[in-house]
Design a protein around this motif. Structure first.
Motif, PDB file in Angstrom:
ATOM      1  N   ALA A 175      51.212 -15.414  -4.814  1.00 16.52           N
ATOM      2  CA  ALA A 175      51.896 -14.529  -3.876  1.00 16.52           C
ATOM      3  C   ALA A 175      51.174 -13.191  -3.776  1.00 16.52           C
ATOM      4  N   ALA A 176      50.710 -12.681  -4.905  1.00 13.26           N
ATOM      5  CA  ALA A 176      49.992 -11.400  -4.906  1.00 13.26           C
ATOM      6  C   ALA A 176      48.680 -11.512  -4.146  1.00 13.26           C
ATOM      7  N   GLU A 177      47.963 -12.603  -4.354  1.00 14.56           N
ATOM      8  CA  GLU A 177      46.691 -12.795  -3.663  1.00 14.56           C
ATOM      9  C   GLU A 177      46.895 -12.949  -2.157  1.00 14.56           C
ATOM     10  N   GLN A 178      47.951 -13.663  -1.767  1.00 12.62           N
ATOM     11  CA  GLN A 178      48.257 -13.828  -0.339  1.00 12.62           C
ATOM     12  C   GLN A 178      48.589 -12.482   0.305  1.00 12.62           C
ATOM     13  N   THR A 179      49.317 -11.647  -0.422  1.00 12.52           N
ATOM     14  CA  THR A 179      49.693 -10.339   0.106  1.00 12.52           C
ATOM     15  C   THR A 179      48.466  -9.484   0.350  1.00 12.52           C
ATOM     16  N   LEU A 180      47.574  -9.422  -0.622  1.00 11.45           N
ATOM     17  CA  LEU A 180      46.368  -8.616  -0.454  1.00 11.45           C
ATOM     18  C   LEU A 180      45.505  -9.145   0.685  1.00 11.45           C
ATOM     19  N   ALA A 181      45.327 -10.453   0.749  1.00  9.11           N
ATOM     20  CA  ALA A 181      44.500 -11.034   1.806  1.00  9.11           C
ATOM     21  C   ALA A 181      45.068 -10.700   3.173  1.00  9.11           C
ATOM     22  N   ALA A 182      46.386 -10.828   3.335  1.00 10.54           N
ATOM     23  CA  ALA A 182      47.013 -10.526   4.623  1.00 10.54           C
ATOM     24  C   ALA A 182      46.841  -9.062   4.991  1.00 10.54           C
ATOM     25  N   CYS A 183      46.957  -8.177   4.006  1.00 11.45           N
ATOM     26  CA  CYS A 183      46.879  -6.745   4.276  1.00 11.45           C
ATOM     27  C   CYS A 183      45.452  -6.273   4.517  1.00 11.45           C
ATOM     28  N   LYS A 184      44.486  -7.048   4.102  1.00 12.38           N
ATOM     29  CA  LYS A 184      43.086  -6.733   4.394  1.00 12.38           C
ATOM     30  C   LYS A 184      42.658  -7.275   5.750  1.00 12.38           C
ATOM     31  N   THR A 228      52.421  -4.574  -5.871  1.00 15.55           N
ATOM     32  CA  THR A 228      51.516  -5.720  -5.764  1.00 15.55           C
ATOM     33  C   THR A 228      50.165  -5.293  -5.230  1.00 15.55           C
ATOM     34  N   LEU A 229      50.158  -4.521  -4.165  1.00 17.56           N
ATOM     35  CA  LEU A 229      48.890  -4.100  -3.572  1.00 17.56           C
ATOM     36  C   LEU A 229      48.104  -3.212  -4.526  1.00 17.56           C
ATOM     37  N   ALA A 230      48.793  -2.306  -5.197  1.00 13.21           N
ATOM     38  CA  ALA A 230      48.090  -1.422  -6.136  1.00 13.21           C
ATOM     39  C   ALA A 230      47.413  -2.226  -7.246  1.00 13.21           C
ATOM     40  N   LYS A 231      48.144  -3.150  -7.822  1.00 13.11           N
ATOM     41  CA  LYS A 231      47.568  -3.940  -8.919  1.00 13.11           C
ATOM     42  C   LYS A 231      46.425  -4.827  -8.424  1.00 13.11           C
ATOM     43  N   GLN A 232      46.580  -5.385  -7.216  1.00 10.58           N
ATOM     44  CA  GLN A 232      45.512  -6.227  -6.670  1.00 10.58           C
ATOM     45  C   GLN A 232      44.254  -5.417  -6.364  1.00 10.58           C
ATOM     46  N   LEU A 233      44.422  -4.128  -6.130  1.00 10.50           N
ATOM     47  CA  LEU A 233      43.282  -3.245  -5.864  1.00 10.50           C
ATOM     48  C   LEU A 233      42.802  -2.547  -7.135  1.00 10.50           C
ATOM     49  N   PRO A 275      46.669   1.723 -10.777  1.00  8.95           N
ATOM     50  CA  PRO A 275      47.944   1.716 -11.493  1.00  8.95           C
ATOM     51  C   PRO A 275      49.062   1.266 -10.571  1.00  8.95           C
ATOM     52  N   ALA A 276      50.011   0.519 -11.098  1.00  6.33           N
ATOM     53  CA  ALA A 276      51.060  -0.098 -10.281  1.00  6.33           C
ATOM     54  C   ALA A 276      51.824   0.905  -9.439  1.00  6.33           C
ATOM     55  N   GLU A 277      52.034   2.128  -9.945  1.00  7.34           N
ATOM     56  CA  GLU A 277      52.838   3.126  -9.243  1.00  7.34           C
ATOM     57  C   GLU A 277      52.046   3.949  -8.232  1.00  7.34           C
ATOM     58  N   THR A 278      50.778   3.634  -8.016  1.00  5.54           N
ATOM     59  CA  THR A 278      49.918   4.481  -7.189  1.00  5.54           C
ATOM     60  C   THR A 278      50.526   4.783  -5.826  1.00  5.54           C
ATOM     61  N   PHE A 279      50.971   3.767  -5.110  1.00  3.33           N
ATOM     62  CA  PHE A 279      51.529   3.974  -3.764  1.00  3.33           C
ATOM     63  C   PHE A 279      53.021   4.290  -3.816  1.00  3.33           C
ATOM     64  N   ALA A 280      53.740   3.627  -4.686  1.00  2.00           N
ATOM     65  CA  ALA A 280      55.189   3.838  -4.768  1.00  2.00           C
ATOM     66  C   ALA A 280      55.523   5.274  -5.159  1.00  2.00           C
ATOM     67  N   ALA A 281      54.682   5.886  -6.003  1.00  2.00           N
ATOM     68  CA  ALA A 281      54.952   7.242  -6.470  1.00  2.00           C
ATOM     69  C   ALA A 281      54.847   8.275  -5.355  1.00  2.00           C
ATOM     70  N   ALA A 282      54.220   7.902  -4.244  1.00  2.00           N
ATOM     71  CA  ALA A 282      54.079   8.812  -3.105  1.00  2.00           C
ATOM     72  C   ALA A 282      55.147   8.555  -2.041  1.00  2.00           C
ATOM     73  N   GLY A 307      40.306   2.732   3.772  1.00  2.00           N
ATOM     74  CA  GLY A 307      39.960   1.719   4.757  1.00  2.00           C
ATOM     75  C   GLY A 307      39.956   0.308   4.219  1.00  2.00           C
ATOM     76  N   ALA A 308      40.343   0.119   2.953  1.00  2.00           N
ATOM     77  CA  ALA A 308      40.332  -1.232   2.383  1.00  2.00           C
ATOM     78  C   ALA A 308      41.417  -2.109   2.996  1.00  2.00           C
ATOM     79  N   LEU A 309      42.554  -1.501   3.390  1.00  2.00           N
ATOM     80  CA  LEU A 309      43.648  -2.247   3.990  1.00  2.00           C
ATOM     81  C   LEU A 309      43.713  -1.971   5.489  1.00  2.00           C
ATOM     82  N   ARG A 310      44.461  -2.782   6.212  1.00  2.00           N
ATOM     83  CA  ARG A 310      44.448  -2.737   7.667  1.00  2.00           C
ATOM     84  C   ARG A 310      45.816  -2.357   8.248  1.00  2.00           C
TER      85      ARG A 310
END
Length: 345
Positions: A37-46, A163-168, A171-178, A265-268
């Motif tokens: 599920a994590a890999e699918q999420t990252l692939a879709a978001c890229k 999920t996206l933070a860990k796949q990249l 740290p897991a809280e990188t995006f959520a903390a903002a 620019g890693a995600l779309r």
């Protein structure tokens, strides 16, 4: 997305039109830290910036489906309120986007009036960060449904952010903390009504093509009309657009510009629009329910990784400052406002 029962009794989505191929990610899988599920999420978001999130076979997901079903009925009743009442709660652009946007208040790419209206409720008021916005009594009496939907949406957005933070390899809280819901932001719960298109003159865009301005959008709808631009395609090329076929029990998830900025620019963040519903569905009004998440006001928009940085500024701006200095494009009418203080919406 709504349950399968809301898909019953509506005109069928046609099988002979070009639809976009989107990954389907299981919410249960994300909650259980499933690697696939994590890999699918990252692939879709890229690759596309869009994916289906299957809420079924998950306790929270099933509860959210039930909540969405209830809100679809409430949303239709909100739009059916007398115009005299709705006009008491109009949005106040550019100060605020909260409240009602009337049909035709914006333009499409052909400079014709748009064919939709919306109703926005701010996360800040629903969370108690500021006073709740002025609302019709009908909405106030049902405010707990909106708070429940927002709470489910916040949890899902957090799972996606983690999920996206860990796949990249962050740290897991990188995006959520903002994007803490207890801090001021422009996050909203939005109902949209795109009007039926029975006449030939109505067979055009209802909402102009755009990218979402924030971080993550969670969308529930039943009738088609959403189109996604093929990556690399031109918005002026009709052959480059693909329809999204709504799926029972599945949210449509897409990323916004803030996630592109944070990831260098890693995600779309993909261009999309609302067209008239396809086939016989065009004879029905199209209702949508969304949670549109934006960074908290004082979050740093400095990229958190430097994978590409193509078209991404290495900035020290806060989210509020970054949103104000973004180019004023026609499409951004839908997603930002220029406001100086705690009314940041």
């Amino acid at each position: 997305m709504a349950s399968s029962k809301l898909f019953e009794g509506i005109p069928p989505f046609p099988d002979d039109i070009p639809t976009v191929s989107m990954n389907t990610v299981s919410l249960a899988g994300l909650r259980e830290n499933d690697a696939k599920a994590a890999e699918q999420t990252l692939a879709a978001c890229k690759e596309l910036g869009f994916f289906f999130l299957d809420l079924r076979e998950d306790s929270m997901g099933d509860a959210m489906i039930e909540c969405i079903d209830q809100l679809f009925t409430i949303g239709q009743e909100i739009f059916d309120l007398p115009e005299s009442i709705k006009h008491q709660y109009l949005h106040d652009i550019p100060r605020s986007f909260l409240g009602f946007k009337p049909r035709g208040a914006a333009k499409t790419e052909t400079e014709e009036p748009d064919r939709f209206e919306w109703f926005n409720l701010g996360q800040d008021g629903l969370m108690g960060n500021i006073d709740l916005q002025a609302l019709p009594e009908f909405v106030i009496e049902r405010i707990d449904y909106f708070k429940k939907f927002l709470n489910y949406s916040q949890q899902i957005a957090t799972f996606i952010n983690h999920t996206l933070a860990k796949q990249l390899s962050l740290p897991a809280e990188t995006f959520a903390a903002a994007q803490r819901p207890t801090e001021l932001s422009g996050t909203v719960v939005r109902f949209i009504k795109a009007f039926a298109s029975p006449d030939a003159k109505d067979l055009r865009t209802s909402m102009i093509h755009h990218t979402d301005f924030g971080s993550i959008t969670l969308l529930a709808n039943v009738i088609g009309g959403l189109q996604v631009l093929t990556p690399g395609g031109s918005a002026l090329d009709e052959d480059a657009w693909r329809w999204v076929r709504p799926q029972p029990g599945c949210l449509i998830v897409n990323l916004g510009d803030a996630m592109v900025q944070w990831t260098g620019g890693a995600l779309r963040s993909n261009v999309h629009r609302i067209k008239y519903p396809p086939g016989e569905q065009r004879f029905a009004d199209r209702y949508s329910l969304a949670a549109l998440f934006r960074p908290e006001r004082n979050a740093s928009m400095k990229p958190k990784m430097s994978q590409d940085l193509a078209g991404v500024e290495n900035t020290e701006l806060t989210a509020w400052e970054w949103e104000q200095q973004k180019p004023m494009q026609g499409s951004l009418f839908l997603h930002r406002s220029i406001i100086p203080d705690h009314t940041y919406l």
